[in-house]
Scaffold this motif. Structure first.
Motif, PDB file in Angstrom:
ATOM      1  N   GLN A  68       0.830  -1.212   0.000  1.00  0.00           N
ATOM      2  CA  GLN A  68       0.000   0.000   0.000  1.00  0.00           C
ATOM      3  C   GLN A  68       0.864   1.261   0.000  1.00  0.00           C
ATOM      4  O   GLN A  68       0.569   2.232  -0.704  1.00  0.00           O
ATOM      5  N   ALA A  69       1.944   1.205   0.770  1.00  0.00           N
ATOM      6  CA  ALA A  69       2.853   2.367   0.838  1.00  0.00           C
ATOM      7  C   ALA A  69       3.453   2.648  -0.547  1.00  0.00           C
ATOM      8  O   ALA A  69       3.634   3.812  -0.936  1.00  0.00           O
ATOM      9  N   ILE A  70       3.737   1.594  -1.306  1.00  0.00           N
ATOM     10  CA  ILE A  70       4.299   1.785  -2.656  1.00  0.00           C
ATOM     11  C   ILE A  70       3.248   2.405  -3.584  1.00  0.00           C
ATOM     12  O   ILE A  70       3.549   3.297  -4.380  1.00  0.00           O
ATOM     13  N   PHE A  71       2.002   1.972  -3.472  1.00  0.00           N
ATOM     14  CA  PHE A  71       0.930   2.588  -4.274  1.00  0.00           C
ATOM     15  C   PHE A  71       0.831   4.084  -3.970  1.00  0.00           C
ATOM     16  O   PHE A  71       0.675   4.905  -4.870  1.00  0.00           O
ATOM     17  N   ASP A  72       0.925   4.420  -2.677  1.00  0.00           N
ATOM     18  CA  ASP A  72       0.799   5.826  -2.286  1.00  0.00           C
ATOM     19  C   ASP A  72       2.008   6.635  -2.752  1.00  0.00           C
ATOM     20  O   ASP A  72       1.860   7.692  -3.352  1.00  0.00           O
ATOM     21  N   GLU A  73       3.191   6.098  -2.487  1.00  0.00           N
ATOM     22  CA  GLU A  73       4.408   6.865  -2.789  1.00  0.00           C
ATOM     23  C   GLU A  73       4.561   7.102  -4.290  1.00  0.00           C
ATOM     24  O   GLU A  73       4.925   8.194  -4.720  1.00  0.00           O
ATOM     25  N   GLY A  78      -0.997   1.524 -12.995  1.00  0.00           N
ATOM     26  CA  GLY A  78      -1.192   0.191 -13.570  1.00  0.00           C
ATOM     27  C   GLY A  78      -0.279  -0.806 -12.896  1.00  0.00           C
ATOM     28  O   GLY A  78       0.820  -0.457 -12.439  1.00  0.00           O
ATOM     29  N   VAL A  79      -0.769  -2.051 -12.812  1.00  0.00           N
ATOM     30  CA  VAL A  79       0.038  -3.124 -12.219  1.00  0.00           C
ATOM     31  C   VAL A  79       0.188  -4.231 -13.258  1.00  0.00           C
ATOM     32  O   VAL A  79      -0.780  -4.575 -13.942  1.00  0.00           O
ATOM     33  N   ILE A  80       1.402  -4.758 -13.392  1.00  0.00           N
ATOM     34  CA  ILE A  80       1.572  -6.005 -14.144  1.00  0.00           C
ATOM     35  C   ILE A  80       2.213  -6.970 -13.161  1.00  0.00           C
ATOM     36  O   ILE A  80       3.359  -6.774 -12.734  1.00  0.00           O
ATOM     37  N   HIS A  81       1.442  -7.967 -12.777  1.00  0.00           N
ATOM     38  CA  HIS A  81       1.822  -8.814 -11.640  1.00  0.00           C
ATOM     39  C   HIS A  81       2.414 -10.141 -12.113  1.00  0.00           C
ATOM     40  O   HIS A  81       1.703 -10.995 -12.640  1.00  0.00           O
ATOM     41  N   LEU A  82       3.744 -10.264 -11.894  1.00  0.00           N
ATOM     42  CA  LEU A  82       4.419 -11.519 -12.255  1.00  0.00           C
ATOM     43  C   LEU A  82       5.040 -12.223 -11.050  1.00  0.00           C
ATOM     44  O   LEU A  82       5.400 -13.401 -11.163  1.00  0.00           O
ATOM     45  N   ALA A  83       5.220 -11.509  -9.928  1.00  0.00           N
ATOM     46  CA  ALA A  83       5.917 -12.121  -8.787  1.00  0.00           C
ATOM     47  C   ALA A  83       5.209 -13.407  -8.390  1.00  0.00           C
ATOM     48  O   ALA A  83       3.989 -13.430  -8.227  1.00  0.00           O
ATOM     49  N   ALA A 112      -4.582  -3.726  -2.282  1.00  0.00           N
ATOM     50  CA  ALA A 112      -3.884  -2.429  -2.290  1.00  0.00           C
ATOM     51  C   ALA A 112      -4.341  -1.604  -3.487  1.00  0.00           C
ATOM     52  O   ALA A 112      -4.574  -0.392  -3.373  1.00  0.00           O
ATOM     53  N   ALA A 113      -4.507  -2.254  -4.655  1.00  0.00           N
ATOM     54  CA  ALA A 113      -4.944  -1.528  -5.855  1.00  0.00           C
ATOM     55  C   ALA A 113      -6.362  -0.988  -5.648  1.00  0.00           C
ATOM     56  O   ALA A 113      -6.648   0.182  -5.935  1.00  0.00           O
ATOM     57  N   LYS A 114      -7.216  -1.818  -5.116  1.00  0.00           N
ATOM     58  CA  LYS A 114      -8.618  -1.411  -4.883  1.00  0.00           C
ATOM     59  C   LYS A 114      -8.669  -0.224  -3.916  1.00  0.00           C
ATOM     60  O   LYS A 114      -9.353   0.770  -4.180  1.00  0.00           O
ATOM     61  N   THR A 115      -7.929  -0.332  -2.822  1.00  0.00           N
ATOM     62  CA  THR A 115      -7.935   0.745  -1.819  1.00  0.00           C
ATOM     63  C   THR A 115      -7.399   2.038  -2.432  1.00  0.00           C
ATOM     64  O   THR A 115      -8.005   3.101  -2.288  1.00  0.00           O
ATOM     65  N   ALA A 116      -6.265   1.929  -3.143  1.00  0.00           N
ATOM     66  CA  ALA A 116      -5.645   3.147  -3.688  1.00  0.00           C
ATOM     67  C   ALA A 116      -6.536   3.753  -4.775  1.00  0.00           C
ATOM     68  O   ALA A 116      -6.721   4.964  -4.821  1.00  0.00           O
ATOM     69  N   TRP A 117      -7.097   2.932  -5.639  1.00  0.00           N
ATOM     70  CA  TRP A 117      -7.822   3.466  -6.797  1.00  0.00           C
ATOM     71  C   TRP A 117      -9.275   3.819  -6.479  1.00  0.00           C
ATOM     72  O   TRP A 117      -9.753   4.855  -6.926  1.00  0.00           O
ATOM     73  N   ALA A 118      -9.954   2.996  -5.702  1.00  0.00           N
ATOM     74  CA  ALA A 118     -11.355   3.302  -5.398  1.00  0.00           C
ATOM     75  C   ALA A 118     -11.417   4.559  -4.548  1.00  0.00           C
ATOM     76  O   ALA A 118     -12.340   5.360  -4.670  1.00  0.00           O
ATOM     77  N   GLY A 119     -10.404   4.771  -3.707  1.00  0.00           N
ATOM     78  CA  GLY A 119     -10.331   5.960  -2.870  1.00  0.00           C
ATOM     79  C   GLY A 119     -10.285   7.225  -3.720  1.00  0.00           C
ATOM     80  O   GLY A 119     -10.734   8.284  -3.309  1.00  0.00           O
ATOM     81  N   ASP A 125      -8.606   4.852 -16.287  1.00  0.00           N
ATOM     82  CA  ASP A 125      -7.177   4.745 -16.626  1.00  0.00           C
ATOM     83  C   ASP A 125      -6.362   3.926 -15.625  1.00  0.00           C
ATOM     84  O   ASP A 125      -5.149   4.113 -15.493  1.00  0.00           O
ATOM     85  N   LYS A 126      -7.037   3.043 -14.895  1.00  0.00           N
ATOM     86  CA  LYS A 126      -6.314   2.154 -13.984  1.00  0.00           C
ATOM     87  C   LYS A 126      -6.443   0.724 -14.528  1.00  0.00           C
ATOM     88  O   LYS A 126      -7.437   0.382 -15.162  1.00  0.00           O
ATOM     89  N   LEU A 127      -5.430  -0.100 -14.245  1.00  0.00           N
ATOM     90  CA  LEU A 127      -5.490  -1.474 -14.739  1.00  0.00           C
ATOM     91  C   LEU A 127      -4.635  -2.409 -13.895  1.00  0.00           C
ATOM     92  O   LEU A 127      -3.490  -2.096 -13.570  1.00  0.00           O
ATOM     93  N   PHE A 128      -5.220  -3.554 -13.585  1.00  0.00           N
ATOM     94  CA  PHE A 128      -4.490  -4.610 -12.877  1.00  0.00           C
ATOM     95  C   PHE A 128      -4.353  -5.788 -13.842  1.00  0.00           C
ATOM     96  O   PHE A 128      -5.337  -6.433 -14.184  1.00  0.00           O
TER      97      PHE A 128
END
Ligand code: NAD
Length: 353
Positions: A68-73, A78-83, A112-119, A125-128
């Motif tokens: 969440q801190a990374i989303f804020d900072e 957009g997220v591309i999730h490979l980890a 974290a994406a939902k919290t950061a973006w829905a807020g 223009d957001k994408l997971f």
């Protein structure tokens, strides 16, 4: 500027995707979030590490607060999730770490994406984008059909079960909270910078050092192989042009029986090493089959081809030649990884793993 969070960017496919995005989109800031587990290696990204639009952050995808801190900072758009934990054999020995990273890790990123973006009021223009595997579909009959986007999930290994579960969570966040998501399911990748526990780099390294080539069962299992840079191109295309809420299969219609692939590898590696043809055939060693070993994977990527115009850029023979050459020319990288020296290096520079 768009801020794109790529998770697992120090791994095999992730490093190719980070390189592509950093070079192709100077206006984007690419934030590479990676825990640097045994599979993560920043030496994969030496050529882009000093670019002004690249940032590395060491974090665990399972740590919701940290994510969440990374989303804020970084004001992630957009997220591309490979980890992920990605090796089937390891999942058979330790399924819990696969459930943790692949399921809980994906869930914490989604949250974290939902919290950061829905807020922020809406998801414009957001994408997971979630990167998954064809292994979620289970196993095909020899000579049977292909996996399509409609094929029912039937995972058999703890690895594929954890990836299937993560895919379900991604769809659930779309259906329940309206989170804009895309998913792709790709076949087996090969190419440079792959951790040498996986078949192709492991066998190239063993041929170089005249070590046995352990073949599961009779080597008759079939896998569908795609050059990693073609996978990265497909992800870029789907990320920008794919339909929100959709799934895309990625594959090159390139099926090989393991034993036939190994013979090609031996032939190309021996030739490039200046050895006599067939010199390394004697290294082939048949070992007890992997538990629950899926017989055949084969991807139908017609949708990606017809809707977005994607096709693989390389023929398999060309891709294998390029790949073997890369490992031969980068033995320093191979030694850095196979000796474990990279683990000590990252422990010293980035703290405990
Ligand atoms: N390799 C393939 O053939 C293939 C095919 C289809 C799909 N995929 C999928 O693509 C993705 C990448 O695969 P790969 O082969 O590059 O994997 P990889 O094992 O090479 O890399 C995984 C990366 O994730 C990082 N990581 C692991 N746990 C983490 C955590 N808890 N927090 C943050 N980072 C963490 C590792 O440090 C590493 O850099 C995976 O999701 C995998 O399921 C792989």
């Amino acid at each position: 500027m768009k801020n794109i969070l790529i998770t697992g960017g120090a791994g095999f496919i992730g490093s190719h995707l980070v390189r592509l995005m950093v070079n192709k989109y100077p206006d984007y800031r690419i934030i590479n979030l990676d825990l640097l587990t045994y599979a993560g290696n920043l030496a994969n990204l030496k050529d882009v590490e000093n670019k002004p639009n690249y940032v590395f952050v060491k974090e665990d995808v399972c740590n919701l607060e940290g994510v969440q801190a990374i989303f804020d900072e970084y004001k992630i758009d957009g997220v591309i999730h490979l980890a992920a934990e990605s090796h089937v054999d390891r999942s058979i020995k330790d399924p819990f770490s696969f459930a943790r990273t692949n399921v809980i890790g994906t869930l914490s990123l989604l949250q974290a994406a939902k919290t950061a973006w829905a807020g922020g009021g809406d998801y414009t223009d957001k994408l997971f984008y979630h990167v998954s595997t064809d292994e979620v579909y289970g196993s095909l009959e020899l000579g049977g059909g292909f996996f399509t986007e409609q094929t029912k999930y039937a995972p058999h290994s703890p690895y594929s079960a954890s990836k299937a579960s993560s895919d379900h969570f991604v769809r659930a966040f779309h259906d329940t909270y309206g989170l804009p998501v895309k998913i792709s399911n790709c076949s087996n990748n090969y190419g440079s910078y792959q951790f040498p526990e996986k078949l192709i780099p492991l066998f190239i390294n063993n041929i170089i050092h005249n070590k046995p080539l352990p073949v599961y069962g009779k080597g008759e299992n079939i896998r569908d192989w795609l050059f990693v840079e073609d996978h990265a191109q497909a992800i870029d295309l789907i990320f920008h042009k794919g339909k929100v809420g959709d799934t895309y299969n990625i594959g090159g219609f390139n099926e090989w029986r393991n034993i036939d692939l190994i013979k090609v590898l031996i032939k190309v590696t021996d030739r490039l090493l200046g050895r006599k043809e067939g010199a390394s055939d004697k290294l082939i060693t048949y070992v007890t089959d992997r538990a629950g070993h899926d017989m055949r994977y084969a991807i139908d990527s017609t949708k990606l081809h017809e809707e977005l115009g994607w096709s693989p850029s390389l023929q398999f023979e060309e891709g294998i030649e390029k790949t073997v050459k890369w490992y031969l020319e980068n033995q320093e990288w191979l030694d850095f990884v196979t000796s474990g020296a990279y683990m000590e290096y990252y422990e010293e520079h980035y703290g405990n793993r």
